[in-house]
Scaffold this active site. Structure first.
Site, mmCIF file in Angstrom:
data_model
loop_
_atom_site.group_PDB
_atom_site.id
_atom_site.type_symbol
_atom_site.label_atom_id
_atom_site.label_comp_id
_atom_site.label_asym_id
_atom_site.label_seq_id
_atom_site.Cartn_x
_atom_site.Cartn_y
_atom_site.Cartn_z
ATOM 1 N N ARG A 45 -1.577 -64.856 -41.711
ATOM 2 C CA ARG A 45 -0.468 -64.832 -42.629
ATOM 3 C C ARG A 45 0.497 -65.990 -42.373
ATOM 4 N NH1 ARG A 45 1.021 -58.615 -41.406
ATOM 5 N NH2 ARG A 45 -0.991 -58.397 -40.361
ATOM 6 N N GLY A 46 0.318 -66.644 -41.228
ATOM 7 C CA GLY A 46 1.320 -67.609 -40.753
ATOM 8 C C GLY A 46 1.599 -68.794 -41.650
ATOM 9 N N GLU A 101 -2.980 -74.553 -42.140
ATOM 10 C CA GLU A 101 -2.803 -73.668 -40.979
ATOM 11 C C GLU A 101 -1.369 -73.799 -40.459
ATOM 12 O OE1 GLU A 101 -3.344 -71.234 -39.301
ATOM 13 O OE2 GLU A 101 -4.753 -71.493 -37.646
ATOM 14 N N ASP A 102 -0.865 -72.733 -39.861
ATOM 15 C CA ASP A 102 0.485 -72.815 -39.305
ATOM 16 C C ASP A 102 0.494 -73.598 -37.986
ATOM 17 O OD1 ASP A 102 -0.901 -70.802 -37.960
ATOM 18 O OD2 ASP A 102 0.716 -69.334 -38.031
ATOM 19 N N ASP A 105 -3.583 -74.166 -31.871
ATOM 20 C CA ASP A 105 -3.256 -73.850 -30.482
ATOM 21 C C ASP A 105 -4.492 -74.156 -29.631
ATOM 22 O OD1 ASP A 105 -1.438 -72.607 -28.547
ATOM 23 O OD2 ASP A 105 -2.709 -70.835 -28.652
ATOM 24 N N LYS A 133 -0.189 -77.794 -30.864
ATOM 25 C CA LYS A 133 0.103 -77.758 -29.423
ATOM 26 C C LYS A 133 -1.088 -78.385 -28.715
ATOM 27 C CE LYS A 133 1.999 -73.093 -29.606
ATOM 28 N NZ LYS A 133 1.978 -71.799 -28.910
ATOM 29 N N PHE A 154 5.995 -70.707 -27.062
ATOM 30 C CA PHE A 154 5.670 -69.736 -28.097
ATOM 31 C C PHE A 154 6.753 -69.807 -29.165
ATOM 32 C CE2 PHE A 154 4.908 -65.780 -30.285
ATOM 33 C CZ PHE A 154 3.518 -65.740 -30.308
ATOM 34 N N VAL A 155 6.358 -70.121 -30.396
ATOM 35 C CA VAL A 155 7.331 -70.351 -31.458
ATOM 36 C C VAL A 155 7.225 -69.304 -32.565
ATOM 37 C CG1 VAL A 155 7.506 -72.832 -31.008
ATOM 38 C CG2 VAL A 155 5.781 -71.986 -32.637
ATOM 39 N N ASP A 161 4.976 -65.622 -36.631
ATOM 40 C CA ASP A 161 5.521 -64.379 -36.089
ATOM 41 C C ASP A 161 5.352 -64.232 -34.593
ATOM 42 O OD1 ASP A 161 2.582 -64.015 -36.312
ATOM 43 O OD2 ASP A 161 3.048 -62.003 -35.579
ATOM 44 N N ARG A 167 9.086 -63.861 -38.974
ATOM 45 C CA ARG A 167 8.450 -64.773 -39.937
ATOM 46 C C ARG A 167 9.468 -65.344 -40.913
ATOM 47 N NH1 ARG A 167 2.763 -64.348 -39.711
ATOM 48 N NH2 ARG A 167 1.982 -62.283 -39.236
HETATM 49 P P1 IMP Z 1 -5.904 -70.871 -32.017
HETATM 50 O O1 IMP Z 1 -7.152 -70.267 -32.543
HETATM 51 O O2 IMP Z 1 -5.722 -70.624 -30.554
HETATM 52 O O3 IMP Z 1 -5.747 -72.344 -32.355
HETATM 53 O O4 IMP Z 1 -4.736 -70.075 -32.634
HETATM 54 C C1 IMP Z 1 -4.163 -70.376 -33.809
HETATM 55 C C2 IMP Z 1 -3.374 -69.191 -34.276
HETATM 56 O O5 IMP Z 1 -2.679 -68.534 -33.213
HETATM 57 C C3 IMP Z 1 -2.281 -69.672 -35.215
HETATM 58 O O6 IMP Z 1 -2.738 -69.660 -36.536
HETATM 59 C C4 IMP Z 1 -1.198 -68.653 -34.997
HETATM 60 O O7 IMP Z 1 -1.398 -67.564 -35.867
HETATM 61 C C5 IMP Z 1 -1.379 -68.189 -33.578
HETATM 62 N N1 IMP Z 1 -0.420 -68.863 -32.677
HETATM 63 C C6 IMP Z 1 -0.661 -69.891 -31.853
HETATM 64 N N2 IMP Z 1 0.456 -70.280 -31.217
HETATM 65 C C7 IMP Z 1 1.441 -69.465 -31.664
HETATM 66 C C8 IMP Z 1 2.853 -69.388 -31.404
HETATM 67 O O8 IMP Z 1 3.446 -70.156 -30.631
HETATM 68 N N3 IMP Z 1 3.535 -68.424 -32.084
HETATM 69 C C9 IMP Z 1 2.922 -67.575 -32.951
HETATM 70 N N4 IMP Z 1 1.621 -67.627 -33.241
HETATM 71 C C10 IMP Z 1 0.872 -68.559 -32.598
HETATM 72 MG MG MG Z 2 -2.682 -68.035 -37.819
#
Ligand code: IMP
Ligand code: MG
Length: 180
Positions: A45-46, A101-102, A105, A133, A154-155, A161, A167
């Site tokens: 949802r981000g 994508e939001d 990570d 990140k 963590f943001v 969220d 959010r």
């Molecule tokens: P990844 O698969 O580890 O790259 O994760 C990506 C997803 O993790 C993002 O779409 C976010 O929904 C969530 N995420 C990663 N970092 C944060 C954060 O700092 N705050 C909130 N959600 C996060």
């Molecule tokens: Mg996400």
């Protein structure tokens, strides 16, 4: 509400986000200038606020669709397993596609989604992430366009969220836990 008390320190102002979104939209519009239609795929949802602002700055014929993938559970831990909770409503085969994508990570989510959409034979497939990140990366993937690179914090806010809270903050803030 998460049980450990925390405060949110502003990291990126609403004004900076708006300026960056406008610049990203100009680059994306230029890249896809000859498209008949760009399918903009928001990852729920981000990305919902980011995609809403971004598409309004795109000078292209745009179709909006959504896909929900899960990588985080309810807290702050990432998992390697990516599941598709809600698939697209429309087809992307033969079309130009932009995944929105939001945050990138570890990279598992974007990597999985890009592979999935690529298997459906889009004409062109690019991605845009509001935040990145890079220090957290475990899979070698980068969005085509990135809004802001941020440190390992963590943001929340602007769609993002913490356990479904925050959010609706207009800016991006970092979560700081306070002593009870
Ligand atoms: P990844 O698969 O580890 O790259 O994760 C990506 C997803 O993790 C993002 O779409 C976010 O929904 C969530 N995420 C990663 N970092 C944060 C954060 O700092 N705050 C909130 N959600 C996060
Ligand atoms: Mg996400």
């Amino acid at each position: 509400m998460p049980e450990t008390p925390y405060v949110i320190d502003e990291m990126i102002s609403a004004k900076s986000i708006a300026a960056r979104v406008e610049a990203l939209a100009r680059e994306i519009t230029a890249h896809f200038h000859d498209t008949d239609k760009l399918v903009v795929v928001g990852l729920l949802r981000g990305s919902f606020i980011f995609i809403a602002d971004l598409v309004r700055e795109l000078d292209l014929h745009v179709e909006v669709d959504f896909l929900e993938a899960s990588s985080y559970g309810s807290g702050m831990e990432s998992t390697r397993e990516v599941r598709i909770l809600k698939d697209l409503s429309g087809a992307v085969g033969g079309h130009d596609v932009l995944v929105v994508e939001d945050i990138v990570d570890t990279g598992f989510t974007l990597h999985h989604v890009i592979n999935l959409l690529r298997s459906r034979g889009p004409r062109r497939l690019e991605s845009c992430a509001l935040l990145d990140k890079p220090s957290r990366r475990e899979v070698d993937i980068r969005a085509t366009w990135t809004g802001f690179e941020i440190p390992d914090e963590f943001v929340v806010g602007y769609g993002i969220d913490y356990a479904q809270y925050n959010r609706n903050l207009p800016h991006i803030g970092k979560v700081r836990f306070t002593d009870p």
